[in-house]
Each structure stands twice: as structure tokens, then as C-alpha cells.
Design an enzyme around this catalytic site. Structure first.
Site, PDB file in Angstrom:
ATOM      1  N   GLU A 144      -3.356   4.386 -10.795  1.00  0.00           N
ATOM      2  CA  GLU A 144      -4.638   5.085 -10.710  1.00  0.00           C
ATOM      3  C   GLU A 144      -4.669   6.265 -11.661  1.00  0.00           C
ATOM      4  OE1 GLU A 144      -3.764   5.750  -6.449  1.00  0.00           O
ATOM      5  OE2 GLU A 144      -4.465   7.809  -6.755  1.00  0.00           O
ATOM      6  N   HIS A 148     -12.628   2.269  -7.040  1.00  0.00           N
ATOM      7  CA  HIS A 148     -12.525   2.782  -5.669  1.00  0.00           C
ATOM      8  C   HIS A 148     -13.706   3.702  -5.347  1.00  0.00           C
ATOM      9  CE1 HIS A 148     -10.500   2.906  -1.987  1.00  0.00           C
ATOM     10  NE2 HIS A 148      -9.622   3.864  -2.187  1.00  0.00           N
ATOM     11  N   ARG A 167      -6.702   1.399 -12.006  1.00  0.00           N
ATOM     12  CA  ARG A 167      -7.601   1.819 -10.912  1.00  0.00           C
ATOM     13  C   ARG A 167      -8.269   3.098 -11.344  1.00  0.00           C
ATOM     14  NH1 ARG A 167      -5.231   3.163  -4.903  1.00  0.00           N
ATOM     15  NH2 ARG A 167      -6.651   4.824  -4.274  1.00  0.00           N
ATOM     16  N   ASP A 178       0.784  10.550   2.003  1.00  0.00           N
ATOM     17  CA  ASP A 178       0.458   9.761   0.819  1.00  0.00           C
ATOM     18  C   ASP A 178       0.072  10.710  -0.317  1.00  0.00           C
ATOM     19  OD1 ASP A 178      -0.177   7.672  -0.894  1.00  0.00           O
ATOM     20  OD2 ASP A 178      -2.198   7.415  -0.072  1.00  0.00           O
ATOM     21  N   ASN A 193      -4.139  11.116  -1.188  1.00  0.00           N
ATOM     22  CA  ASN A 193      -4.870   9.920  -0.769  1.00  0.00           C
ATOM     23  C   ASN A 193      -6.368  10.121  -1.013  1.00  0.00           C
ATOM     24  OD1 ASN A 193      -6.458   8.381   1.604  1.00  0.00           O
ATOM     25  ND2 ASN A 193      -4.663   7.213   0.978  1.00  0.00           N
ATOM     26  N   SER A 194      -7.017   9.073  -1.466  1.00  0.00           N
ATOM     27  CA  SER A 194      -8.418   9.150  -1.893  1.00  0.00           C
ATOM     28  C   SER A 194      -9.376   9.553  -0.776  1.00  0.00           C
ATOM     29  CB  SER A 194      -8.855   7.795  -2.445  1.00  0.00           C
ATOM     30  OG  SER A 194      -7.969   7.366  -3.434  1.00  0.00           O
ATOM     31  N   SER A 203       0.817  -1.224   0.000  1.00  0.00           N
ATOM     32  CA  SER A 203       0.000   0.000   0.000  1.00  0.00           C
ATOM     33  C   SER A 203       0.847   1.268   0.000  1.00  0.00           C
ATOM     34  CB  SER A 203      -0.887  -0.032   1.254  1.00  0.00           C
ATOM     35  OG  SER A 203      -1.261   1.270   1.637  1.00  0.00           O
ATOM     36  N   GLY A 204       0.534   2.171  -0.922  1.00  0.00           N
ATOM     37  CA  GLY A 204       1.242   3.447  -0.967  1.00  0.00           C
ATOM     38  C   GLY A 204       1.009   4.265   0.296  1.00  0.00           C
ATOM     39  N   ASP A 255       0.545   4.264  -7.454  1.00  0.00           N
ATOM     40  CA  ASP A 255      -0.067   5.600  -7.511  1.00  0.00           C
ATOM     41  C   ASP A 255      -0.398   5.966  -8.966  1.00  0.00           C
ATOM     42  OD1 ASP A 255      -0.089   5.822  -4.809  1.00  0.00           O
ATOM     43  OD2 ASP A 255       1.587   7.204  -4.657  1.00  0.00           O
TER      44      ASP A 255
HETATM   45  C1  SPV Z   1      -3.422   2.550  -0.533  1.00  0.00           C
HETATM   46  O1  SPV Z   1      -3.521   1.635   0.280  1.00  0.00           O
HETATM   47  O2  SPV Z   1      -2.429   3.287  -0.612  1.00  0.00           O
HETATM   48  C2  SPV Z   1      -4.509   2.819  -1.467  1.00  0.00           C
HETATM   49  C3  SPV Z   1      -5.838   2.396  -1.105  1.00  0.00           C
HETATM   50  O3  SPV Z   1      -4.290   3.441  -2.485  1.00  0.00           O
HETATM   51  S1  SPV Z   1      -6.586   3.690  -0.252  1.00  0.00           S
HETATM   52  O4  SPV Z   1      -5.670   4.281   0.671  1.00  0.00           O
HETATM   53  O5  SPV Z   1      -7.703   3.020   0.392  1.00  0.00           O
HETATM   54  O6  SPV Z   1      -7.036   4.665  -1.251  1.00  0.00           O
HETATM   55 MG    MG Z   2      -2.456   4.302  -2.567  1.00  0.00          MG
END
Ligand code: SPV
Ligand code: MG
Length: 312
Positions: free
Chosen positions: A121, A196, A165, A65, A129-130, A53-54, A94
Site C-alpha cells: 500500500e 480501498h 494498493r 496493525d 490500519n485504514s 491479512s496484516g 503493508d
Molecule cells: C488487512 O486485512 O490487514 C487490510 C485490509 O489491510 S483492511 O484492514 O480492511 O484495511
Molecule cells: Mg493490512
């Protein structure tokens, strides 16, 4: 860690193993990891695959992030994760850190580090971060499709998995727009789609899945719609479910609580019963195995009989 050399040679490639896990409706659980320790733990507890995971790798590095960590730093961690676990690893790439060229260099680097696949993505670099804020802007469809194609063309291993993504729903777009993007990316060569959402309910994800059908495997990260059951995800045909950040967040809470308790008590005796005994760590990392190997390798018999054993 202790797999024999012959077992390792006969093992299908990480990409093949990840592909096998990502079948329509399998609901394969990928555990989010951020370093060698979290990879060791998820592997020992029985997960079949990992998500590098980023968010979690960035958090562990002490940065945000938002592409603050360099992609070479992140690939270094991916290598560490691959050394700690033989499970197939899907790496969070990413946005690909720039254009098609940086994306494909990242994909090639991830494959060399031992990963099974990468996920990119369709946001604009630098991404956020989303789950934070509303500044999520999508890249033009053609530009992102080209990134996916470039990665498929650049990685030597044809089984290496490239996941597209789409952040359409995060950016406030509709399910129809998400479908249009996902289809363009599929036609460009994406092996699977990660859709997502940050809604508390599964609704828009469910709608996407029904309209997508089995065109390609669907992956999700139900961080906000976590009350939805795995049975529902499987009914929707979802191939992979990523518990993207819960392990890192659990570690974060535990470390914070521990720091607070120790500082307040000016002692560690109150927390001793709530933390992992060193014996548990020694056991998971197979310290005893190293002892045995030390015995074997530091007194190697170099006589003809002893060296014959090398070839066995
Ligand atoms: C991550 O885990 O870095 C993701 C997923 O990209 S999220 O953080 O849920 O967007
Ligand atoms: Mg990420």
C-alpha cells in the site's frame, strides 16, 4: 494436506492460479486468514483463495496493525498458512516495511514461503490500519512506483503477483487522484490494483471502477460497504473481493464470549454445546490419516518387492 506428490508436481504455480482467479468481473472471494487454523477452515469451506491479512495476523500476535509485528514474524505466519492450505495466498505486505529494498526482500520471502502474491500500500511507514483515525499519509508516487518495480524485478517467478494498493480515498483524496496513482503503479509493473475505501456505500469505489475499466484486475475489501451485493461488484468488473477480517473478528467475539461465560459460571458445562467438538477438529486436521500413515511407515517392508513400491 493429503494431495499426492504427483498431483502437487503437476499443479500450476500459486501465482498462475491466483492470476486465473483474478479476471475482470469474476468477483473471486478471497477469505482473510491469520494462522493455520483459519486457513484450514476457509479451505475446507470452499474458498478459492486466501488473503493473509496484516490486521488479522497482527491481532492474532497480540499487537496493533501499525507495523508493530516484524516482517519476518509475519512471513513466518505466511509459511504456516501455506503449510495448512494449498490455496493461492495473497499476502498483505503493508507499505513494504521501509524502502524499495525491504519491500523486495519481503516479496522474495513471501514467494519462498509459498505465497501467490503480495500487496503493498502507498502509505508511509509505519502505517496505521485504514479504519483507525485520520493520520493516513501517502508516499510520493515515484517512490511507491519504484517499490513496485523493485519487487517485480526481484522475484524469480514471473507469475508471482504484485498488487498495488492505493490508500488515496482513505487519506481523503479524490477518485481522480486515486486513478492517477493506480495508473502510475500499473505502468511500474503492478499486476492488479487494490482500491480501498472506508465509506459505508460503494459510490466512490464504483466511480473508480468505471473509470479504470479493464486496465488491470481490481481488488476490493468491502469491510464498511458490506451491504453491497456481489452482483453489483461483478457488474463493476471487480476481479477479487476480500473478506479481509471477518473470520478473525468472529473468532475474537467467540473467544471473548466464552471467557466471560466460563468465568461467570465457574464451569464449562454451559458452553459445551456451543463450541466445536474435538471430533470436528480431529476430522478437519485428518488425525485418522496420520493413524493410517503410521501403520504404513512404521512397518515399511524393506525387501526388494517392498522397496520397488517406493518408486511407484
Ligand atoms: C488487512 O486485512 O490487514 C487490510 C485490509 O489491510 S483492511 O484492514 O480492511 O484495511
Ligand atoms: Mg493490512
Amino acid at each position: 494436506m493429503n494431495t499426492s506428490a504427483s498431483a502437487r508436481q503437476n499443479e500450476p504455480s500459486p501465482g498462475i492460479r491466483l492470476r486465473r482467479l483474478l479476471t475482470h468481473g469474476a468477483g473471486t472471494q478471497l477469505m482473510g486468514v491469520h494462522d493455520g487454523m483459519s486457513a484450514h477452515i476457509a479451505t475446507a469451506e470452499g474458498f478459492p483463495a486466501l488473503w493473509a491479512s496484516g490486521l488479522c495476523m497482527s491481532t492474532a500476535l497480540g499487537v496493533r496493525d501499525s507495523d508493530e509485528a516484524s516482517w519476518t514474524q509475519l512471513l513466518g505466519i505466511v509459511g504456516t498458512i501455506a503449510q495448512a492450505s494449498r490455496l493461492p495466498i495473497l499476502v498483505d505486505g503493508d507499505t513494504g516495511y521501509g524502502n524499495f529494498n525491504s519491500a523486495r526482500r519481503f516479496a522474495v520471502g513471501a514467494a519462498k514461503a509459498g505465497a501467490a502474491g503480495v500487496c503493498f500500500e502507498d502509505k508511509i511507514y509505519p502505517k496505521m490500519n485504514s479504519f483507525f483515525g485520520d493520520g493516513h499519509h501517502l508516499a510520493p508516487i515515484g517512490e511507491f512506483s519504484g517499490k513496485i518495480r523493485a519487487c517485480k524485478d526481484a522475484v524469480d517467478d514471473p507469475d508471482f503477483v504484485v498488487v498495488s494498493r492505493t490508500e488515496t480515498l482513505i487519506a481523503g483524496g479524490t477518485v481522480d487522484e486515486a486513478l492517477e496513482r493506480a495508473e502510475a503503479y500499473r505502468l511500474a509493473g503492478a499486476d492488479a490494483v487494490f482500491i480501498h475505501s472506508r465509506k459505508a456505500e460503494v459510490g466512490e469505489i464504483g466511480e473508480f471502477c468505471k473509470l479504470w475499466g479493464d486496465r488491470s484486475p481490481i481488488i476490493i475489501a468491502p469491510t464498511t460497504y458490506h451491504r453491497t451485493s456481489m452482483a453489483t461488484f461483478r457488474e463493476l468488473g471487480i476481479a477479487g473481493v476480500m473478506w479481509a477480517n471477518q473470520s478473525m473478528r468472529a473468532a475474537f467475539s467467540a473467544m471473548r464470549e466464552t471467557c466471560r461465560a466460563v468465568l461467570a459460571a465457574e464451569s464449562v458445562s454451559g458452553i459445551e454445546d456451543n463450541i466445536a467438538p474435538l471430533s470436528e477438529i480431529f476430522s478437519l486436521y485428518d488425525y485418522a490419516g496420520l493413524d493410517k500413515e503410521e501403520e504404513k511407515y512404521t512397518s515399511w517392508d524393506a525387501s526388494p518387492v517392498g522397496s520397488a513400491a517406493v518408486g511407484q
